[in-house]
Each structure stands twice: as structure tokens, then as C-alpha cells.
Design a protein around this motif. Structure first.
Motif, PDB file in Angstrom:
ATOM      1  N   PHE A   1       0.705  -1.170   0.040  1.00 25.98           N
ATOM      2  CA  PHE A   1       0.225  -0.162   0.055  1.00 25.98           C
ATOM      3  C   PHE A   1       0.989   1.332   0.121  1.00 25.98           C
ATOM      4  CE2 PHE A   1       0.319  -1.276   4.490  1.00 25.98           C
ATOM      5  CZ  PHE A   1       1.023  -0.230   4.826  1.00 25.98           C
ATOM      6  N   LEU A   2       2.329   1.210   0.199  1.00 18.53           N
ATOM      7  CA  LEU A   2       3.093   2.096   0.009  1.00 18.53           C
ATOM      8  C   LEU A   2       4.380   1.762  -0.674  1.00 18.53           C
ATOM      9  CD1 LEU A   2       3.926   5.204   0.673  1.00 18.53           C
ATOM     10  CD2 LEU A   2       5.269   4.161   2.473  1.00 18.53           C
ATOM     11  N   GLU A   3       4.949   2.440  -1.592  1.00 19.08           N
ATOM     12  CA  GLU A   3       6.207   2.052  -2.336  1.00 19.08           C
ATOM     13  C   GLU A   3       6.952   3.346  -2.466  1.00 19.08           C
ATOM     14  OE1 GLU A   3       5.812  -0.538  -5.757  1.00 19.08           O
ATOM     15  OE2 GLU A   3       4.550  -2.019  -4.735  1.00 19.08           O
ATOM     16  N   TYR A   4       8.290   3.015  -2.297  1.00 19.85           N
ATOM     17  CA  TYR A   4       9.123   4.326  -2.109  1.00 19.85           C
ATOM     18  C   TYR A   4      10.308   3.779  -3.334  1.00 19.85           C
ATOM     19  CZ  TYR A   4      13.280   7.229  -0.776  1.00 19.85           C
ATOM     20  OH  TYR A   4      14.226   8.223  -0.601  1.00 19.85           O
ATOM     21  N   GLY A   5      10.649   4.978  -3.944  1.00 18.52           N
ATOM     22  CA  GLY A   5      12.001   4.811  -4.943  1.00 18.52           C
ATOM     23  C   GLY A   5      12.931   5.972  -4.597  1.00 18.52           C
ATOM     24  N   GLU A   6      14.150   5.617  -4.248  1.00 21.75           N
ATOM     25  CA  GLU A   6      15.445   6.519  -4.251  1.00 21.75           C
ATOM     26  C   GLU A   6      15.406   7.152  -5.572  1.00 21.75           C
ATOM     27  OE1 GLU A   6      18.054   9.039  -2.049  1.00 21.75           O
ATOM     28  OE2 GLU A   6      16.473   7.508  -1.268  1.00 21.75           O
ATOM     29  N   TYR A   7      15.424   6.292  -6.639  1.00 22.22           N
ATOM     30  CA  TYR A   7      15.461   6.900  -7.922  1.00 22.22           C
ATOM     31  C   TYR A   7      14.235   6.211  -8.693  1.00 22.22           C
ATOM     32  CZ  TYR A   7      17.198   2.095  -7.716  1.00 22.22           C
ATOM     33  OH  TYR A   7      17.342   0.649  -7.502  1.00 22.22           O
ATOM     34  N   PRO A   8      13.550   7.326  -8.384  1.00 24.70           N
ATOM     35  CA  PRO A   8      11.734   6.733  -9.072  1.00 24.70           C
ATOM     36  C   PRO A   8      11.632   6.814 -10.538  1.00 24.70           C
ATOM     37  CG  PRO A   8      12.011   9.059  -8.191  1.00 24.70           C
ATOM     38  CD  PRO A   8      13.238   8.616  -7.947  1.00 24.70           C
ATOM     39  N   TYR A   9      10.950   5.560 -10.823  1.00 26.87           N
ATOM     40  CA  TYR A   9      10.575   5.328 -12.191  1.00 26.87           C
ATOM     41  C   TYR A   9      11.744   4.855 -13.021  1.00 26.87           C
ATOM     42  CZ  TYR A   9       6.161   6.868 -10.396  1.00 26.87           C
ATOM     43  OH  TYR A   9       4.943   7.170  -9.489  1.00 26.87           O
ATOM     44  N   VAL A  10      13.022   4.487 -12.554  1.00 26.24           N
ATOM     45  CA  VAL A  10      14.024   4.192 -13.415  1.00 26.24           C
ATOM     46  C   VAL A  10      14.034   2.722 -13.615  1.00 26.24           C
ATOM     47  CG1 VAL A  10      16.618   4.383 -13.708  1.00 26.24           C
ATOM     48  CG2 VAL A  10      15.359   6.356 -12.566  1.00 26.24           C
ATOM     49  N   THR A  11      14.197   2.355 -15.009  1.00 27.25           N
ATOM     50  CA  THR A  11      14.283   1.018 -15.241  1.00 27.25           C
ATOM     51  C   THR A  11      15.515   0.235 -14.970  1.00 27.25           C
ATOM     52  OG1 THR A  11      15.000   1.501 -17.431  1.00 27.25           O
ATOM     53  CG2 THR A  11      12.597   1.333 -16.795  1.00 27.25           C
ATOM     54  N   ALA A  12      15.571  -0.860 -14.888  1.00 28.74           N
ATOM     55  CA  ALA A  12      16.926  -1.744 -14.742  1.00 28.74           C
ATOM     56  C   ALA A  12      17.914  -1.374 -15.827  1.00 28.74           C
ATOM     57  CB  ALA A  12      16.593  -3.238 -14.480  1.00 28.74           C
TER      58      ALA A  12
END
Length: 175
Positions: A143-154
Motif C-alpha cells: 500500500f506504499l512504495e518508495y523509490g530513491e531513483y523513482p521510475y528508473v528501469t533496470a
């Protein structure tokens, strides 16, 4: 680019529906899912051995899981080795990831660790709908997700690391 978080609303009928059910939104952590299931009695050793087998296979072929576009994969045995958690973060949506996983395992001629889970369909290689139904039934949505480098693909991360290495090499040669 700055870190980002998204609170994911509880699934309802307004969500987009894909080939195999609701499409969870892409988040700053990309896509992913968590599965929690009971293991078949006495299979904890088999599950751990499978993890060692997969790690060894990746030493021999670091691109083995590349079609899955994984960022991270985490397996956990807990509750005195009676339950298993599979957690994956990847770049494709659920439908594509599960279809790609089935094809990858069929092509490689290997089984899945999921075969040690209670209720997993043993005909999963020829019955992808049963595989997906099992995963959906055992999925525990975040219900919560965090990204230090958001929406960046592998792939973008790998490319950035190659550029960094090339620049480092160039700077070393200039000194």
C-alpha cells in the motif's frame, strides 16, 4: 530526480483490468509483487537448495533472468520454515512478468521454487492461467512504495553504470 513515494489505494472495480486481472499501478519502485504461501511439509531444505542452485546458475550465466527485467528478488522462509515469501521488483507489468517467467523456466528446462508451495499447480508449464491464478491468490499487495531513483528501469540503471565506468576510465587515462 528526487526520491518519491506513492500510497497505493486498495483495489476496486475502477482499476484497469489486464489479461489476468487487475493491473497494479507502476510506482516509484516500478512494478512488483509479494507472494506469501504455506510450503509443503518437509520442503524447506528443497527451497533453500533451489536458492543455491539459482545463485550458482547466475554465476554461470549472469543474464539468465534478464528477460524478467528484475531489479530485486527476495525469498524468505519464516514461521519456523512453514511459510515462504517471494518478493520481486521489476520493470514490466504483472501479466508480462508472469508470462515471461513461465517461458524462461520452460526454455531453460527447469522447475520453479513454487512447486514446493501448497496448492501450486503442477501443470504450470502448460497451464499458465493456473500459475497466474495461484500467484494472484497468494499476492499481498503493498500500500506504499518508495523509490530513491523513482521510475528508473533496470536497463537505465545498467546504462548509467556503464557511462560512469567509461568516464572513470577516461579520467584515469587523462591523469
Amino acid at each position: 530526480m528526487k526520491p518519491a513515494a506513492v500510497a497505493i489505494p486498495k483495489h476496486d472495480d475502477a482499476w484497469e483490468v489486464g489479461k489476468y486481472g487487475p493491473v497494479w499501478p507502476r510506482t516509484p519502485a516500478c512494478y512488483g509483487f509479494t507472494i506469501i504461501a504455506n510450503i509443503k511439509p518437509g520442503t524447506a531444505g528443497t527451497i533453500r537448495a533451489y536458492g543455491q542452485k539459482l545463485a550458482k546458475a547466475l554465476e554461470g550465466d549472469s543474464e539468465l533472468l534478464a528477460p524478467l527485467k528484475l531489479h530485486y528478488l527476495r525469498w524468505v522462509l519464516f514461521d519456523n520454515d512453514t511459510r515462504f515469501m517471494y518478493q520481486g521488483i521489476f520493470d514490466t507489468d504483472f501479466d508480462k512478468y508472469t508470462e515471461d517467467a513461465i517461458e524462461l523456466f520452460k526454455k531453460a528446462g527447469v522447475d520453479t521454487v513454487f512447486e514446493s508451495l501448497e496448492g501450486f499447480p503442477m501443470d504450470w508449464k502448460t497451464n499458465p492461467e493456473a500459475f497466474i491464478k495461484f500467484v494472484r491468490a497468494h499476492q499481498c499487495p503493498s500500500f506504499l512504495e518508495y523509490g530513491e531513483y523513482p521510475y528508473v528501469t533496470a536497463d537505465e540503471i545498467k546504462k548509467a553504470l556503464k557511462v560512469k565506468a567509461a568516464l572513470s576510465d577516461m579520467l584515469e587515462q587523462m591523469q
